[in-house]
Enzyme design. Sequence first.
Site, mmCIF file in Angstrom:
data_model
loop_
_atom_site.group_PDB
_atom_site.id
_atom_site.type_symbol
_atom_site.label_atom_id
_atom_site.label_comp_id
_atom_site.label_asym_id
_atom_site.label_seq_id
_atom_site.Cartn_x
_atom_site.Cartn_y
_atom_site.Cartn_z
ATOM 1 N N LYS A 11 0.506 -1.603 0.431
ATOM 2 C CA LYS A 11 0.120 0.307 -0.121
ATOM 3 C C LYS A 11 0.733 1.378 -0.235
ATOM 4 C CE LYS A 11 -4.081 -2.239 2.067
ATOM 5 N NZ LYS A 11 -5.128 -2.341 3.123
ATOM 6 N N TYR A 51 -12.106 -2.171 -4.205
ATOM 7 C CA TYR A 51 -13.069 -2.170 -3.175
ATOM 8 C C TYR A 51 -14.447 -2.092 -2.848
ATOM 9 C CZ TYR A 51 -8.562 -2.489 -0.348
ATOM 10 O OH TYR A 51 -7.017 -1.801 0.069
ATOM 11 N N PHE A 59 -15.662 3.414 6.445
ATOM 12 C CA PHE A 59 -14.343 3.937 6.205
ATOM 13 C C PHE A 59 -14.108 3.310 4.870
ATOM 14 C CE2 PHE A 59 -14.062 -0.829 7.338
ATOM 15 C CZ PHE A 59 -14.013 -1.656 5.689
ATOM 16 N N ARG A 87 -1.772 -13.649 4.718
ATOM 17 C CA ARG A 87 -2.419 -13.364 6.023
ATOM 18 C C ARG A 87 -1.924 -13.746 7.423
ATOM 19 N NH1 ARG A 87 -7.259 -10.264 4.387
ATOM 20 N NH2 ARG A 87 -7.469 -10.375 6.627
ATOM 21 N N THR A 93 -5.450 -6.265 10.507
ATOM 22 C CA THR A 93 -5.726 -5.224 10.145
ATOM 23 C C THR A 93 -5.606 -4.372 10.862
ATOM 24 O OG1 THR A 93 -7.952 -6.805 9.077
ATOM 25 C CG2 THR A 93 -8.055 -4.563 9.001
ATOM 26 N N ARG A 104 2.244 -6.153 9.657
ATOM 27 C CA ARG A 104 1.473 -4.818 10.337
ATOM 28 C C ARG A 104 1.946 -4.689 11.592
ATOM 29 N NH1 ARG A 104 -4.587 -7.398 7.357
ATOM 30 N NH2 ARG A 104 -4.300 -5.522 5.405
ATOM 31 N N ASN A 114 -2.167 0.274 6.768
ATOM 32 C CA ASN A 114 -1.635 -1.112 7.269
ATOM 33 C C ASN A 114 -0.664 -1.230 6.661
ATOM 34 O OD1 ASN A 114 -3.082 -1.804 5.375
ATOM 35 N ND2 ASN A 114 -4.795 -2.604 6.893
ATOM 36 N N HIS A 117 -1.905 -5.718 1.422
ATOM 37 C CA HIS A 117 -3.605 -6.189 1.492
ATOM 38 C C HIS A 117 -3.279 -7.662 1.383
ATOM 39 C CE1 HIS A 117 -7.519 -7.249 0.076
ATOM 40 N NE2 HIS A 117 -6.809 -7.800 -1.394
ATOM 41 N N GLU A 128 -9.593 -11.112 -7.654
ATOM 42 C CA GLU A 128 -8.364 -9.976 -6.983
ATOM 43 C C GLU A 128 -7.258 -9.614 -8.535
ATOM 44 O OE1 GLU A 128 -9.776 -8.562 -2.825
ATOM 45 O OE2 GLU A 128 -7.738 -10.133 -3.069
HETATM 46 P P1 ADP Z 1 -7.727 -6.793 6.108
HETATM 47 O O1 ADP Z 1 -7.325 -5.558 5.128
HETATM 48 O O2 ADP Z 1 -7.487 -7.483 6.921
HETATM 49 O O3 ADP Z 1 -8.373 -8.374 5.070
HETATM 50 P P2 ADP Z 1 -10.570 -5.542 5.517
HETATM 51 O O4 ADP Z 1 -10.752 -6.613 4.533
HETATM 52 O O5 ADP Z 1 -11.463 -5.666 6.637
HETATM 53 O O6 ADP Z 1 -9.110 -5.667 6.038
HETATM 54 O O7 ADP Z 1 -10.698 -4.394 5.265
HETATM 55 C C1 ADP Z 1 -9.556 -3.433 4.563
HETATM 56 C C2 ADP Z 1 -8.891 -2.152 4.328
HETATM 57 O O8 ADP Z 1 -9.581 -1.579 4.741
HETATM 58 C C3 ADP Z 1 -7.524 -2.514 5.384
HETATM 59 O O9 ADP Z 1 -6.675 -3.540 5.337
HETATM 60 C C4 ADP Z 1 -7.511 -0.946 5.616
HETATM 61 O O10 ADP Z 1 -6.920 -0.998 5.058
HETATM 62 C C5 ADP Z 1 -8.896 -0.354 6.282
HETATM 63 N N1 ADP Z 1 -10.216 -1.050 6.373
HETATM 64 C C6 ADP Z 1 -10.729 -1.785 7.409
HETATM 65 N N2 ADP Z 1 -11.393 -1.462 8.896
HETATM 66 C C7 ADP Z 1 -10.820 -0.113 8.840
HETATM 67 C C8 ADP Z 1 -11.470 0.833 9.553
HETATM 68 N N3 ADP Z 1 -12.414 0.147 11.210
HETATM 69 N N4 ADP Z 1 -11.237 2.530 9.769
HETATM 70 C C9 ADP Z 1 -10.545 2.828 8.789
HETATM 71 N N5 ADP Z 1 -9.717 1.696 7.303
HETATM 72 C C10 ADP Z 1 -9.989 0.172 7.673
HETATM 73 MG MG MG Z 2 -9.869 -8.294 3.731
#
Ligand code: ADP
Ligand code: MG
Length: 140
Positions: A11, A51, A59, A87, A93, A104, A114, A117, A128
């Site tokens: 990212k 997304y 968010f 993962r 996350t 992370r 973070n 992805h 994806e």
């Molecule tokens: P992951 O990337 O761990 O699979 P998610 O798919 O739930 O997590 O979310 C996608 C991305 O959205 C996260 O990696 C992060 O960049 C962002 N994100 C997720 N939850 C939040 C939150 N509560 N506030 C801000 N950004 C968030």
């Molecule tokens: Mg995800």
Amino acid sequence: MAIERTLSIIKPDATRRNLTGQINARLEEAGLSFVAQKRVRLTPEQAEAFYDVHKERAFFEDLCNFMITGPVVVQVLEGEDAIAKNREIMGATNPANADAGTIRKDFAESIEANSVHGSDAPDTAAREIAFFFSELELVG
Ligand code: ADP
Ligand code: MG
């Protein structure tokens, strides 16, 4: 366990801090191999489409805005149990909840910025990967 492919993204917070090499070294050390890789600047439309599953989340808009703040590296990893393994190496996350030694925990700036992805299941991995790469670009 099976040989899988998964989509990984470095990212903008991580490309900005020159962390691509350190992050990818961890993935390779864990036995994952790169079968495709490119550095791109996402358009707002691409970020929103990628997304799309999160479009109802609070968010979503901030996330899409963050993902276009700088270049990202999109890449396909291949290996035994690649989806879950990636993962695991990434960590939770929210970096505050991530295990010690995960990407992370060590590099993320926040729950949003973070650093990485990773696809979360075989069906999302296939979607994806196809979002960014054609079959011809996957070189195993
Ligand atoms: P992951 O990337 O761990 O699979 P998610 O798919 O739930 O997590 O979310 C996608 C991305 O959205 C996260 O990696 C992060 O960049 C962002 N994100 C997720 N939850 C939040 C939150 N509560 N506030 C801000 N950004 C968030
Ligand atoms: Mg995800």
